[in-house]
Design an enzyme around this catalytic site. Structure first.
Site, short mmCIF file in Angstrom:
data_model
loop_
_atom_site.label_atom_id
_atom_site.label_comp_id
_atom_site.label_asym_id
_atom_site.label_seq_id
_atom_site.Cartn_x
_atom_site.Cartn_y
_atom_site.Cartn_z
CB CYS A 142 -0.89 0.03 1.25
SG CYS A 142 -2.09 -1.30 1.28
N GLY A 143 0.49 2.23 -0.78
CA GLY A 143 1.22 3.48 -0.82
C GLY A 143 0.59 4.50 0.11
#
Length: 300
Positions: free
Chosen positions: A137-138
């Site tokens: 996940c960013g």
């Protein structure tokens, strides 16, 4: 029968041999105190998935993500819902794998076409950050909170009220439903529970955000949204992106077996969500929304 369901079953029947599986076999050289030996193993499959939007005669790529094949239509629907591009099942009129001429056979099950209803006019500019995402996940930046306020309202009230014993029982129930994890040891999971701690649905993927998309996409297509009396548990950490997706589905209680990010805590605080982290054994931390946790029958 929903159009996307019939389309999926037709594609599987027609091209079942070319569809990537959720796990693959491998040979490994295993070492232990007694020496080494060659043995077979199972690996979680990681393949790209391109989500294409069909709006009238136009076709646009919404995102490319690395995922574990399986529940691809749910993943696409959940992703689009989390981004605010679709709100109800009727916004999607069809989903299919891509069988266009010129597309390699092995890639046809790595492209999902999502046909939107004529009344849906999506703004794709916010999707630029997703054009190539990975299984990690960013962090989108604090500016994303301001953008989120435009389309999402805070969750009001203190419902549901959850007993601590209900929370501590969730990880074991989710683990029992992780068939692919048991085979590969390399997948994240997301589980949907009711307020009593009963497992409603679970999905697995190499990416925790993909697992959440698959889970919430299932809920969207099944007509179960909003999930205003539900709990979502994710393996790994709770990121901003996981919280954002759950907020779009009106999930009031989000739990993780590991730590939350600072931006996830900020989102939970600002939008009235309950965020639980380090849910392991008999222990957990409440980072936001403690009013939904029952402590000795007294509201905290």
């Amino acid at each position: 029968m929903p159009r996307w369901t019939s389309t999926l079953s037709e594609r599987v029947r027609e091209r079942g041999s070319g569809r990537p599986g959720s796990s693959v076999s491998a040979r490994v050289l295993a070492f232990d105190a007694t020496g080494s030996a060659s043995r077979s193993d199972r690996l979680a499959t990681e393949e790209p998935l391109e989500i294409r939007l069909l709006v009238g005669r136009s076709r646009r790529t919404a995102a490319v993500t690395m995922r574990t094949p399986g529940s691809d239509f749910e993943l696409a629907a959940g992703f689009l819902h989390g981004e605010g591009l679709v709100a109800v099942p009727g916004d999607i009129v069809g989903m299919s794998y891509c069988t266009d001429h010129g597309v390699d056979t092995e890639q046809q099950f790595n492209i999902v076409n999502v046909a939107l209803a004529p009344h849906v006019n999506p703004d794709l500019a916010p999707l630029e950050r997703h054009f190539l995402t990975t299984s990690a996940c960013g962090v989108c930046g604090k500016a994303s909170l301001d953008a989120l306020r435009v389309r999402s309202a805070p969750l009001a009230g203190a419902s549901p009220r959850i007993d601590p014993a209900t929370l501590t029982g969730l990880p074991e129930r989710l683990r029992a439903a992780q068939g692919l994890f048991a085979a590969t040891g390399g997948l994240h999971a997301a589980g949907l529970f009711d307020a009593g701690g009963n497992l409603v649905a679970a999905r697995e993927d190499v990416g925790r955000h993909n697992a959440v998309d698959k889970l919430l996409g299932w809920a969207l297509l099944a007509g179960r949204l909003p999930l205003a009396e539900s709990i979502v548990l994710v393996s790994g950490r709770a990121s901003y992106e996981v919280l954002q997706k759950c907020l779009a589905a009106s999930v009031p209680v989000v739990c993780s077996v590991s730590a939350p990010s600072s931006l996830a805590v900020s989102l939970a605080e600002q939008f009235g969500m309950t965020l639980v982290g380090f849910l392991r054994g008999e222990r957990f931390n409440v980072y936001a929304g403690a009013r939904r946790i029952v402590l000795g029958g007294v509201q905290p």
